[in-house]
Structures are given as structure tokens and as C-alpha cells.
Design a protein around this motif. Structure first.
Motif, PDB file in Angstrom:
ATOM      1  N   LEU A 255      28.755  37.500  62.181  1.00 55.89           N
ATOM      2  CA  LEU A 255      27.954  38.538  61.527  1.00 55.89           C
ATOM      3  C   LEU A 255      28.753  39.261  60.446  1.00 55.89           C
ATOM      4  O   LEU A 255      28.261  39.463  59.333  1.00 55.89           O
ATOM      5  N   ALA A 256      29.999  39.628  60.756  1.00 57.59           N
ATOM      6  CA  ALA A 256      30.839  40.329  59.775  1.00 57.59           C
ATOM      7  C   ALA A 256      31.116  39.428  58.566  1.00 57.59           C
ATOM      8  O   ALA A 256      31.042  39.876  57.418  1.00 57.59           O
ATOM      9  N   LEU A 257      31.423  38.153  58.812  1.00 63.63           N
ATOM     10  CA  LEU A 257      31.745  37.245  57.713  1.00 63.63           C
ATOM     11  C   LEU A 257      30.552  37.045  56.781  1.00 63.63           C
ATOM     12  O   LEU A 257      30.725  36.849  55.585  1.00 63.63           O
ATOM     13  N   CYS A 258      29.356  37.059  57.334  1.00 64.96           N
ATOM     14  CA  CYS A 258      28.150  36.811  56.521  1.00 64.96           C
ATOM     15  C   CYS A 258      27.495  38.091  56.035  1.00 64.96           C
ATOM     16  O   CYS A 258      26.404  38.047  55.473  1.00 64.96           O
ATOM     17  N   HIS A 259      28.148  39.234  56.246  1.00 69.46           N
ATOM     18  CA  HIS A 259      27.547  40.510  55.874  1.00 69.46           C
ATOM     19  C   HIS A 259      27.146  40.550  54.406  1.00 69.46           C
ATOM     20  O   HIS A 259      26.041  40.951  54.067  1.00 69.46           O
ATOM     21  N   SER A 260      28.032  40.109  53.523  1.00 68.30           N
ATOM     22  CA  SER A 260      27.705  40.199  52.096  1.00 68.30           C
ATOM     23  C   SER A 260      27.535  38.843  51.422  1.00 68.30           C
ATOM     24  O   SER A 260      26.901  38.753  50.388  1.00 68.30           O
ATOM     25  N   ASP A 261      28.106  37.789  51.989  1.00 69.63           N
ATOM     26  CA  ASP A 261      28.030  36.465  51.365  1.00 69.63           C
ATOM     27  C   ASP A 261      27.673  35.406  52.403  1.00 69.63           C
ATOM     28  O   ASP A 261      27.984  35.572  53.576  1.00 69.63           O
ATOM     29  N   PRO A 262      27.093  34.298  51.966  1.00 64.34           N
ATOM     30  CA  PRO A 262      26.740  33.207  52.899  1.00 64.34           C
ATOM     31  C   PRO A 262      27.966  32.354  53.215  1.00 64.34           C
ATOM     32  O   PRO A 262      28.037  31.178  52.870  1.00 64.34           O
ATOM     33  N   VAL A 263      28.971  32.949  53.863  1.00 62.62           N
ATOM     34  CA  VAL A 263      30.244  32.285  54.112  1.00 62.62           C
ATOM     35  C   VAL A 263      30.081  31.093  55.046  1.00 62.62           C
ATOM     36  O   VAL A 263      30.608  30.017  54.793  1.00 62.62           O
ATOM     37  N   LEU A 264      29.364  31.299  56.152  1.00 60.10           N
ATOM     38  CA  LEU A 264      29.246  30.250  57.152  1.00 60.10           C
ATOM     39  C   LEU A 264      28.107  29.321  56.804  1.00 60.10           C
ATOM     40  O   LEU A 264      27.012  29.755  56.489  1.00 60.10           O
ATOM     41  N   ASN A 265      28.389  28.032  56.879  1.00 54.59           N
ATOM     42  CA  ASN A 265      27.393  27.054  56.498  1.00 54.59           C
ATOM     43  C   ASN A 265      27.381  25.935  57.520  1.00 54.59           C
ATOM     44  O   ASN A 265      28.415  25.366  57.828  1.00 54.59           O
TER      45      ASN A 265
END
Length: 170
Positions: A122-132
Motif C-alpha cells: 500500500l505504501a509503495l503504491c501510494h503515489s505511483d503504480p510501483v507494483l506490477n
């Protein structure tokens, strides 16, 4: 049938990672800065023997299998940044298109010592679509992460509630 094969081929192409790659300072430019522009790279700075680093690494290892199209690397903090203070590890740097897109020092943003793979996602994807996960565009990855986290959270709350009911019933 042809469409399904094309989808599977596309997913296989996207699923190119799936584990945390240990790197050294000399690998950094090649593995992180020069990663293809469509690849998000999560860089985990750590030191052996620091409990918080072990905790975050466990969360990241679970995320690598869920999001194989995101590249995860780990590097000893002082190999990456000379004289990097131990009090700042664990640290996560998020790279995309050879630029730093996010910096997370310590576990605070992930829920402290109670961090879970879901809170990290959740933290990693807060501002950008990091996880794919390799399926669909960037909007779908963020939505999938949030939906997955919501589902896990609900399962956990239900399980805790059932445990309490069993204890109260005794």
C-alpha cells in the motif's frame, strides 16, 4: 485460443523477476539506473543483524512473488551509499526511468514493527503504480494492490473475531 496464447505470452514477458536480486555497488548502475523505462525497481538498503531489515525483507520477498513484473534488488546500505548511517536502515528507494521516485527510511511508513506485505504494498503504491503483476496497465496494478490489501485485512479481522468468539464461549 490465439488471444489466450497472446495473453499468456504477454504475462510471461512481464513476469521477468519474482525474487530479490542481491547486488553490489558496482552492479547498481546496470541493475537500477539502466533498467528499462517500463520497469519499476524497488531497491532495499539493509544491514545484516538489524531486526527491522529482516522484517522488511520478509515482506518484500512475499511481494516479489505477487508482483513479478516489478524488479526488487537488495544491497548492503554502505555498499550503495558510503557511510550511510545504520539508524536509517532499512531504507527503500523506488526507481523508474533512471530517477528516484520514492524514498522510505525505516519502517514507519509501513506500520512499524507490525508491517505486513500488504502495508508495504500500500505504501509503495501510494503515489505511483510501483507494483506490477504483469496484467494490464498501471491503473489496474494500483487497484489490484488496494483490492488485495482490503481482502487480506478483512480476512484477518474476521479470523480475529472468530478467535475472540471461541475464547468467550469457553
Amino acid at each position: 485460443m490465439k488471444l489466450r496464447l497472446a495473453e499468456l505470452r504477454e504475462a510471461a514477458k512481464a513476469a521477468r523477476f519474482g525474487s530479490i536480486l542481491p547486488i553490489t555497488g558496482s552492479d547498481f548502475v546496470r541493475e537500477v539506473s539502466q533498467a528499462p523505462s517500463d520497469v519499476w525497481v524497488v531497491v532495499f538498503l539493509y544491514k545484516d543483524g538489524i531486526a527491522e531489515c529482516g522484517l522488511l525483507q520478509n515482506c518484500l520477498e512475499e511481494l516479489t512473488t505477487r508482483y513479478p513484473a516489478t524488479k526488487f534488488v537488495k544491497i548492503i546500505s554502505t555498499d550503495c551509499i558510503p557511510n550511510y548511517p545504520d539508524r536509517n536502515v532499512p531504507t527503500i528507494l523506488v526507481y523508474n526511468n533512471s530517477a528516484v521516485k520514492g524514498t522510505y527510511v525505516g519502517l514507519q511508513k509501513f506500520g512499524g514493527k507490525r508491517c505486513t506485505p500488504e502495508s508495504v504494498a500500500l505504501a509503495l503504491c501510494h503515489s505511483d503504480p510501483v507494483l506490477n503483476d504483469g496484467h494490464g496497465g498501471s491503473d489496474s496494478s494500483r487497484g489490484n494492490v488496494i483490492e488485495g490489501v482490503r481482502r487480506k485485512f478483512i480476512e484477518k479481522v474476521v479470523a480475529q473475531h472468530e478467535e475472540r468468539e471461541e475464547e468467550d464461549g469457553d
